[in-house]
Design an enzyme around this catalytic site. Structure first.
Site, PDB file in Angstrom:
ATOM      1  N   ASN A  24       0.868  -1.194   0.000  1.00 42.84           N
ATOM      2  CA  ASN A  24       0.000   0.000   0.000  1.00 42.84           C
ATOM      3  C   ASN A  24       0.897   1.234   0.000  1.00 42.84           C
ATOM      4  OD1 ASN A  24       0.578   0.819   2.807  1.00 42.84           O
ATOM      5  ND2 ASN A  24      -0.442  -1.108   3.295  1.00 42.84           N
ATOM      6  N   ASP A  34       1.390  -8.864   1.326  1.00 43.93           N
ATOM      7  CA  ASP A  34       2.242  -7.890   2.017  1.00 43.93           C
ATOM      8  C   ASP A  34       2.582  -8.393   3.428  1.00 43.93           C
ATOM      9  OD1 ASP A  34       3.542  -5.506   2.585  1.00 43.93           O
ATOM     10  OD2 ASP A  34       1.726  -4.265   2.619  1.00 43.93           O
ATOM     11  N   SER A 117      -3.186  -6.272  -6.816  1.00 48.61           N
ATOM     12  CA  SER A 117      -4.534  -5.660  -6.715  1.00 48.61           C
ATOM     13  C   SER A 117      -5.702  -6.648  -6.709  1.00 48.61           C
ATOM     14  CB  SER A 117      -4.792  -4.630  -7.830  1.00 48.61           C
ATOM     15  OG  SER A 117      -4.096  -3.431  -7.573  1.00 48.61           O
ATOM     16  N   GLY A 119      -6.579  -8.974  -4.653  1.00 48.11           N
ATOM     17  CA  GLY A 119      -7.106  -9.389  -3.354  1.00 48.11           C
ATOM     18  C   GLY A 119      -7.971  -8.300  -2.754  1.00 48.11           C
ATOM     19  N   TYR A 121      -7.761  -5.204  -2.870  1.00 51.60           N
ATOM     20  CA  TYR A 121      -8.013  -4.057  -3.746  1.00 51.60           C
ATOM     21  C   TYR A 121      -9.061  -4.335  -4.832  1.00 51.60           C
ATOM     22  CZ  TYR A 121      -4.318  -1.084  -1.700  1.00 51.60           C
ATOM     23  OH  TYR A 121      -3.565  -0.296  -0.862  1.00 51.60           O
TER      24      TYR A 121
END
Ligand code: AR6
Length: 171
Positions: A24, A34, A117, A119, A121
């Protein structure tokens, strides 16, 4: 000659020059891939990240891999999906392209990507996989990479990647 591979696994297990983190804007860690990367790399990773001053969406920054088998982590930030007409495809393309640019700059020849992106996002996986694989095939044509690896996290995601690769004539 570059091999473009699809390997369903936990990206933190891969011994490559760089794994890509779907981070992020703060680069200070989070959930999903992450969180897994930060847990596996150990606390020195967030220390190095905290000196980077964050990362705008679509850009990429590199750190060491610390306790990971990967030598480096390339942190990028994909777009949050807002329906597709808010510039999301261009931002996702930028994220992939900037990861390759940073990898080239550091003479890295093997790189592994999660589904950036796709997941939290909310970017539709099939659309993201098409972008990822198209850019990989452009980068492969330019030369310099031995291995470009895409890492779907479950068998459903793997099928999406394999179908996208087949549709693009890759692999
Ligand atoms: N290895 C490979 N892929 C994984 C792993 C793993 N260990 N863990 C999850 N995935 P997400 P985003 C897949 O949500 O959508 C974080 O909190 C996952 O199944 O990790 O870009 C950041 O800090 C999905 O297909 O990333 C940001 O706030 C893909 O990785 C936000 O989430 C990406 O899912 C970024 O959201």
């Amino acid at each position: 000659m570059t091999s473009i591979e699809i390997i369903q696994t936990d990206i933190t297990t891969l011994a490559v020059d760089a794994i890509v983190n779907a981070a992020n804007n703060t680069l200070l860690g989070g959930g999903g891939v992450d969180g897994a990367i930060h847990r596996a790399a150990g606390p020195q990773l967030v220390q190095e990240c905290s000196a980077l001053g964050g990362c705008p969406t679509g850009e990429a920054k590199i750190t060491k891999g610390y306790r990971l088998p990967a030598k480096h982590v390339i942190h990028t930030v994909g777009p949050v999906w807002h329906g597709g007409d808010k510039g999301e495809p261009r931002l996702l393309e930028n994220a992939y392209r900037n990861c390759f640019r940073v990898a080239r700059h550091h003479n890295l020849t093997s790189i592994a990507f999660p589904a950036i992106s796709a997941g939290v996002y909310g970017y539709p996986m099939a659309d993201g996989a098409k972008i990822a694989l198209s850019i990989a095939s452009e980068e492969a044509a330019k030369g310099g990479f031995e291995r470009i690896i895409f890492v779907p996290f479950n068998s459903q995601a793997e099928k999406v990647y394999r179908d996208a690769a087949a549709a693009l004539g890759i692999g």
